[in-house]
Design a protein around this motif. Structure first.
Motif, PDB file in Angstrom:
ATOM      1  N   THR A  46       0.994  -0.851   0.105  1.00 34.53           N
ATOM      2  CA  THR A  46       0.236  -0.465   0.038  1.00 34.53           C
ATOM      3  C   THR A  46       0.589   1.520  -0.332  1.00 34.53           C
ATOM      4  N   PRO A  47       0.314   2.352  -0.079  1.00 37.34           N
ATOM      5  CA  PRO A  47       1.050   3.589  -0.002  1.00 37.34           C
ATOM      6  C   PRO A  47       1.637   4.062   1.108  1.00 37.34           C
ATOM      7  N   VAL A 145     -14.351  -9.630   7.716  1.00 37.64           N
ATOM      8  CA  VAL A 145     -13.978  -9.961   8.319  1.00 37.64           C
ATOM      9  C   VAL A 145     -12.770  -8.305   8.343  1.00 37.64           C
ATOM     10  N   GLN A 146     -12.109  -8.987   8.971  1.00 31.93           N
ATOM     11  CA  GLN A 146     -10.861  -7.637   9.477  1.00 31.93           C
ATOM     12  C   GLN A 146      -9.085  -8.325   9.295  1.00 31.93           C
ATOM     13  N   LEU A 147      -8.441  -6.850   9.222  1.00 32.74           N
ATOM     14  CA  LEU A 147      -7.049  -7.851   9.420  1.00 32.74           C
ATOM     15  C   LEU A 147      -6.917  -8.387  10.858  1.00 32.74           C
ATOM     16  N   ARG A 148      -5.935  -8.912  10.916  1.00 38.11           N
ATOM     17  CA  ARG A 148      -5.337  -9.985  12.126  1.00 38.11           C
ATOM     18  C   ARG A 148      -4.086  -8.645  13.082  1.00 38.11           C
ATOM     19  N   TRP A 172      -4.025  -7.944   2.137  1.00 41.90           N
ATOM     20  CA  TRP A 172      -5.122  -7.172   2.351  1.00 41.90           C
ATOM     21  C   TRP A 172      -5.927  -8.422   1.001  1.00 41.90           C
ATOM     22  N   ARG A 173      -4.553  -9.521   1.002  1.00 43.00           N
ATOM     23  CA  ARG A 173      -5.631 -10.573  -0.055  1.00 43.00           C
ATOM     24  C   ARG A 173      -5.867 -11.552   0.331  1.00 43.00           C
ATOM     25  N   GLY A 174      -5.847 -11.518   1.736  1.00 42.90           N
ATOM     26  CA  GLY A 174      -6.699 -12.411   2.900  1.00 42.90           C
ATOM     27  C   GLY A 174      -7.742 -12.251   2.741  1.00 42.90           C
ATOM     28  N   ILE A 175      -8.220 -11.124   2.714  1.00 40.36           N
ATOM     29  CA  ILE A 175      -9.934  -9.944   3.584  1.00 40.36           C
ATOM     30  C   ILE A 175      -9.986 -10.612   1.625  1.00 40.36           C
ATOM     31  N   ALA A 176      -9.153  -9.682   0.718  1.00 36.79           N
ATOM     32  CA  ALA A 176     -10.272  -9.596  -0.655  1.00 36.79           C
ATOM     33  C   ALA A 176     -10.308 -11.043  -0.675  1.00 36.79           C
ATOM     34  N   GLU A 177      -9.531 -12.536  -0.648  1.00 35.32           N
ATOM     35  CA  GLU A 177     -10.108 -13.827  -0.667  1.00 35.32           C
ATOM     36  C   GLU A 177     -11.489 -14.274  -0.654  1.00 35.32           C
ATOM     37  N   ALA A 178     -11.398 -13.787   1.539  1.00 34.60           N
ATOM     38  CA  ALA A 178     -13.145 -14.000   2.250  1.00 34.60           C
ATOM     39  C   ALA A 178     -13.939 -13.425   1.385  1.00 34.60           C
ATOM     40  N   ALA A 191      -8.546   3.007   3.813  1.00 29.52           N
ATOM     41  CA  ALA A 191      -8.401   3.080   2.609  1.00 29.52           C
ATOM     42  C   ALA A 191      -8.029   2.603   1.394  1.00 29.52           C
ATOM     43  N   THR A 192      -5.884   2.879   2.251  1.00 29.88           N
ATOM     44  CA  THR A 192      -5.367   1.980   1.508  1.00 29.88           C
ATOM     45  C   THR A 192      -5.258   0.508   1.110  1.00 29.88           C
ATOM     46  N   LEU A 193      -5.905  -0.220   2.033  1.00 31.82           N
ATOM     47  CA  LEU A 193      -6.197  -1.508   1.727  1.00 31.82           C
ATOM     48  C   LEU A 193      -7.982  -1.818   0.478  1.00 31.82           C
ATOM     49  N   ALA A 194      -8.605  -0.640   1.131  1.00 32.26           N
ATOM     50  CA  ALA A 194      -9.819  -0.780   0.482  1.00 32.26           C
ATOM     51  C   ALA A 194      -9.884  -0.228  -1.138  1.00 32.26           C
TER      52      ALA A 194
END
Length: 261
Positions: A46-47, A145-148, A172-178, A191-194
């Motif tokens: 992310t940025p 789902v959230q970050l660990r 973020w990849r794990g969140i996207a997969e879920a 927002a950077t992960l969104a």
């Protein structure tokens, strides 16, 4: 020409530190002696922190960390970490400072010391485009789902309660997969992960902005000398407009907390 290192005496003379709050705990002196500043860094593409062209570290946190070390007269030494273990690694002494610390919350402040903020991140609620979410009460009843790690604490605070069905993922990849697999119906992320998730999954959109978190650098308890030196350097970066420029460049938004002279 290399800038002269910031010493405690110089900081006191410049009014950047208060004599009554100075503690001679030796944490800053040890870093000056070693000649390097060990900086914990979460590289999450992310940025805030990413690899430019796949190799060189770059991002808001990287630039700020390098500027801190330069101002202190030492070399930056970036130590890569993860969402799950970054706080424990800081407390165990694996690095001197954590650049990509969790959002500032009372819970986090009980286990580490925060600097003054150097960045701000909006937090977004994500879900499928065809899924209506009329309010946060509805979100709390759905699989979320959230970050660990400590960032989930901030997400729960935004909801006002712990979700009934909460999944935690490493990045973020794990969140996207879920979200893609339907294991979760919504996500609360910075927002950077969104932006990364919605670019990867066109069926997912930002439903709303939930609030803005202050991002700061953290030090382990007891390292008061070091934290004072960090805050002095951050003040100089603010006064010179450097933080505001970096914030616009990497995050695309204006730094509203102490970002301009």
């Amino acid at each position: 020409m290399r800038a002269p290192p910031l010493t405690r005496r110089a900081a006191l003379a410049a009014g950047l530190l208060l004599p009554g709050t100075a503690r001679a705990d030796g944490s800053f002196a040890a870093i000056r002696t070693a000649g390097r500043l060990r900086l914990g860094l979460l590289v999450d593409d992310t940025p805030m922190a990413f690899r430019n062209h796949g190799t060189r570290l770059d991002g808001m946190a990287v630039a700020v960390g390098a500027a801190l070390a330069f101002g202190m007269g030492v070399q930056p030494d970036f130590d890569l970490t993860t969402y799950g273990d970054q706080v424990d690694a800081l407390r165990e002494g694996r690095f001197d400072l954590l650049l990509t610390a969790p959002a500032m919350t009372l819970e986090a402040a009980r286990v580490m010391m925060f600097s003054t903020p150097y960045a701000e991140l909006d937090w977004h609620l994500l879900a499928r485009r065809d899924l209506p979410l009329p309010g946060l009460d509805e979100v709390g009843r759905r699989p979320l789902v959230q970050l660990r790690g400590w960032n989930s604490v901030f997400g729960n605070q935004l909801l006002g309660e712990r979700p009934r069905h909460l999944l935690l993922r490493q990045d973020w990849r794990g969140i996207a997969e879920a979200l893609h697999r339907g294991e979760a119906e919504a996500a609360i992320v910075p927002a950077t992960l969104a932006a990364r998730i919605t670019d990867t999954l066109p069926a997912i959109e930002t439903k709303s902005s939930l609030g803005r978190a202050l991002m700061a650098i953290t030090a382990p308890f007891g390292a008061h000398d070091l934290l004072e030196a960090v805050n002095a350097q951050l003040l100089l970066l603010r006064q010179r407009g450097v933080l505001a420029i970096l914030h616009r460049h990497f995050l695309g938004t204006q730094l509203r907390v102490g970002g301009a002279p």
